[in-house]
Design a protein around this motif. Structure first.
Motif, mmCIF file in Angstrom:
data_model
loop_
_atom_site.group_PDB
_atom_site.id
_atom_site.type_symbol
_atom_site.label_atom_id
_atom_site.label_comp_id
_atom_site.label_asym_id
_atom_site.label_seq_id
_atom_site.Cartn_x
_atom_site.Cartn_y
_atom_site.Cartn_z
ATOM 1 N N LEU A 106 22.510 -3.215 6.277
ATOM 2 C CA LEU A 106 21.115 -3.332 5.836
ATOM 3 C C LEU A 106 20.681 -4.798 5.775
ATOM 4 N N ALA A 107 21.585 -5.666 5.322
ATOM 5 C CA ALA A 107 21.267 -7.092 5.244
ATOM 6 C C ALA A 107 21.029 -7.680 6.637
ATOM 7 N N GLU B 190 14.246 -3.008 -0.721
ATOM 8 C CA GLU B 190 14.338 -1.956 -1.732
ATOM 9 C C GLU B 190 15.571 -1.090 -1.519
ATOM 10 N N ARG B 191 15.865 -0.743 -0.277
ATOM 11 C CA ARG B 191 17.061 0.066 0.006
ATOM 12 C C ARG B 191 18.331 -0.672 -0.385
ATOM 13 N N SER C 230 10.958 -8.439 11.508
ATOM 14 C CA SER C 230 9.804 -9.327 11.665
ATOM 15 C C SER C 230 8.574 -8.756 10.966
ATOM 16 N N ASN C 231 8.577 -7.475 10.691
ATOM 17 C CA ASN C 231 7.469 -6.809 10.023
ATOM 18 C C ASN C 231 7.665 -6.906 8.509
ATOM 19 N N PRO C 232 6.686 -7.446 7.765
ATOM 20 C CA PRO C 232 6.838 -7.583 6.305
ATOM 21 C C PRO C 232 7.012 -6.234 5.598
ATOM 22 N N THR C 233 6.390 -5.195 6.106
ATOM 23 C CA THR C 233 6.521 -3.872 5.493
ATOM 24 C C THR C 233 7.948 -3.365 5.643
ATOM 25 N N GLU C 234 8.508 -3.534 6.820
ATOM 26 C CA GLU C 234 9.886 -3.120 7.070
ATOM 27 C C GLU C 234 10.854 -3.938 6.219
ATOM 28 N N ALA C 235 10.588 -5.242 6.096
ATOM 29 C CA ALA C 235 11.447 -6.108 5.286
ATOM 30 C C ALA C 235 11.425 -5.671 3.824
ATOM 31 N N GLY D 174 0.798 -1.212 0.000
ATOM 32 C CA GLY D 174 0.000 0.000 0.000
ATOM 33 C C GLY D 174 0.832 1.263 0.000
ATOM 34 N N GLU D 175 2.136 1.124 0.208
ATOM 35 C CA GLU D 175 3.031 2.274 0.234
ATOM 36 C C GLU D 175 3.237 2.788 -1.192
ATOM 37 N N GLU D 176 3.206 4.102 -1.361
ATOM 38 C CA GLU D 176 3.457 4.703 -2.663
ATOM 39 C C GLU D 176 4.910 5.149 -2.738
ATOM 40 N N VAL D 177 5.560 4.828 -3.866
ATOM 41 C CA VAL D 177 6.949 5.213 -4.060
ATOM 42 C C VAL D 177 7.085 5.905 -5.408
#
Length: 113
Positions: free
Chosen positions: A86-87, A104-105, A94-99, A58-61
């Motif tokens: 970062l790796a 992406e980074r 544990s959060n899929p959004t953070e992963a 749902g995040e817009e980039v």
């Protein structure tokens, strides 16, 4: 006014015929629409226009072409140390959004975009 006809291969002719039958339009309309889309795509790629995309989270980039980001000097390669940090953070996430954000980074840092 003379009409310009594109030179198409047999495969391309078959695809145009198939699309014309599916959309119930003339072959010339199919070709005109394809050229319009192609022109739009090239204009976006060459001018480096920004495209806003929505991720599954749902995040817009904002997406930019990698080549233009590099040419304009905005692209910066991440150092191996930064990529390693970062790796490690990605492995602990544990959060899929953070992963997804970390993936992406890492990708952008690796390719310099």
């Amino acid at each position: 006014m003379a009409r310009i006809q594109p030179v198409l291969t047999d495969t391309e002719n078959a695809l145009v015929d198939q699309m014309a039958s599916l959309t119930r339009t003339k072959r010339s309309e199919v070709i005109k629409n394809a050229l319009t889309v192609y022109h739009w795509f090239l204009r976006q790629a060459v001018t480096g226009a920004r495209v806003v995309a929505r991720k599954p989270t749902g995040e817009e980039v904002v997406l930019e072409t990698a080549e233009l980001a590099h040419l304009e000097g905005r692209g910066v390669l991440a150092s191996p140390k930064e990529l390693g940090l970062l790796a490690r953070r990605l492995a602990r996430a544990s959060n899929p959004t953070e992963a997804a954000r970390l993936k992406e980074r890492i990708t952008r840092g690796f390719y310099g975009i």
